[in-house]
Design an enzyme around this catalytic site. Structure first.
Site: not given
Length: 271
Positions: A2, A114
């Site tokens: 993350c 992402e």
């Protein structure tokens, strides 16, 4: 992993969702649609209040810096690199195991970004080797629109170069716990795009479902085996993912337009 997420909910909304008992209005943060490492972020945690005799933990909404600095660190310079802690090893790593035992938090988000990578690039990342630049960004969020409650850790670090009464004498920092990305089908998958989170990236932040919030935040729970049992991904089919503008790749860009769902990947990107 993350490395970027969105957090636009107001503290008043978070207070209702997490049953917050204490938060300071002066710690209010503006909605952030491009949260990057070293930024200040909201964290939900259970901890006794300062200057209060009652040792009972109180559910608080606090402002922390993303990038954990261990209490024993000589300088805070490594914090920008410690934004993630792996669920598989968090209980044993020197930088994280003390926080894992008693200083756990929830980092509220709308979802995370992402960048999709090709198979060869993903294999290199799993091996810890350098890969080519990332391509198409996707936004991953709960399909039902609920809060993305990321499991996190927090830590205190004392800057010994400053006097006790200096406002910067204490740093409170945090890290996001990540886990292996789900290979099960997404609840809603983009047309012609990845069908599962594992198709986007091999890792993902670990989202805690509401039934685990109290147990995770309880500082009285310190047994590693008990705590690691909480580090399981949400049920299959909880998430959706959709392509967003590559503008999010620049940390200077920030606004709700970054969450606009595209009809498909931008020209020249993967998928």
């Amino acid at each position: 992993m993350c490395g970027r997420y969105a957090a636009s909910r107001r503290p008043e909304d978070l207070a209702g969702i997490f049953e917050i008992e204490k938060w300071e209005p002066e710690e209010t943060l503006e909605p952030d649609y491009n949260v990057a490492p070293t930024k200040e972020v909201y964290a939900v945690l259970d901890r006794p209040l300062k200057d209060v005799q009652d040792p009972k933990p109180v559910r608080q909404l606090r402002k922390l810096k993303w990038g954990l600095v261990p209490s024993w660190a000589k300088t805070p310079e490594g914090g920008a690199r410690m934004i993630n802690a792996r669920a598989e090893t968090v209980h044993e790593k020197p930088s994280y195991h003390r926080a894992f035992a008693t200083r756990r938090c929830i980092l509220p988000a709308d979802g995370y970004y992402e960048w999709v990578t090709g198979k060869q690039e993903r294999d290199l990342e799993v091996e810890g080797r350098r890969k080519r630049p990332r391509k198409q960004p996707y936004f991953v969020t709960p399909a039902d629109g609920s809060v993305f409650a990321m499991a996190g850790l927090y830590e205190f670090w004392r800057d010994r170069t400053l006097p006790d009464d200096h406002p910067g004498a204490w740093w409170v920092t945090c890290s996001v716990i990540t886990t292996e990305a789900e290979a099960t089908p997404l609840a809603v998958a983009p047309a012609g795009g990845p069908r599962a989170l594992a198709d986007i990236h091999p890792r993902m932040p670990l989202m805690l479902t509401p039934d685990r919030w109290d147990a995770w935040l309880d500082p009285a729970r310190t047994d590693p085996d008990d705590l690691t049992s909480l580090l399981t991904p949400p049920p299959a089919g909880t998430m959706r993912a959709f392509p967003v503008s590559t503008a999010v790749s620049n940390v200077r860009n920030n606004g709700p337009e970054l969450l606009k769902e595209l009809d498909g990947p931008e020209e020249g990107t993967l998928f």
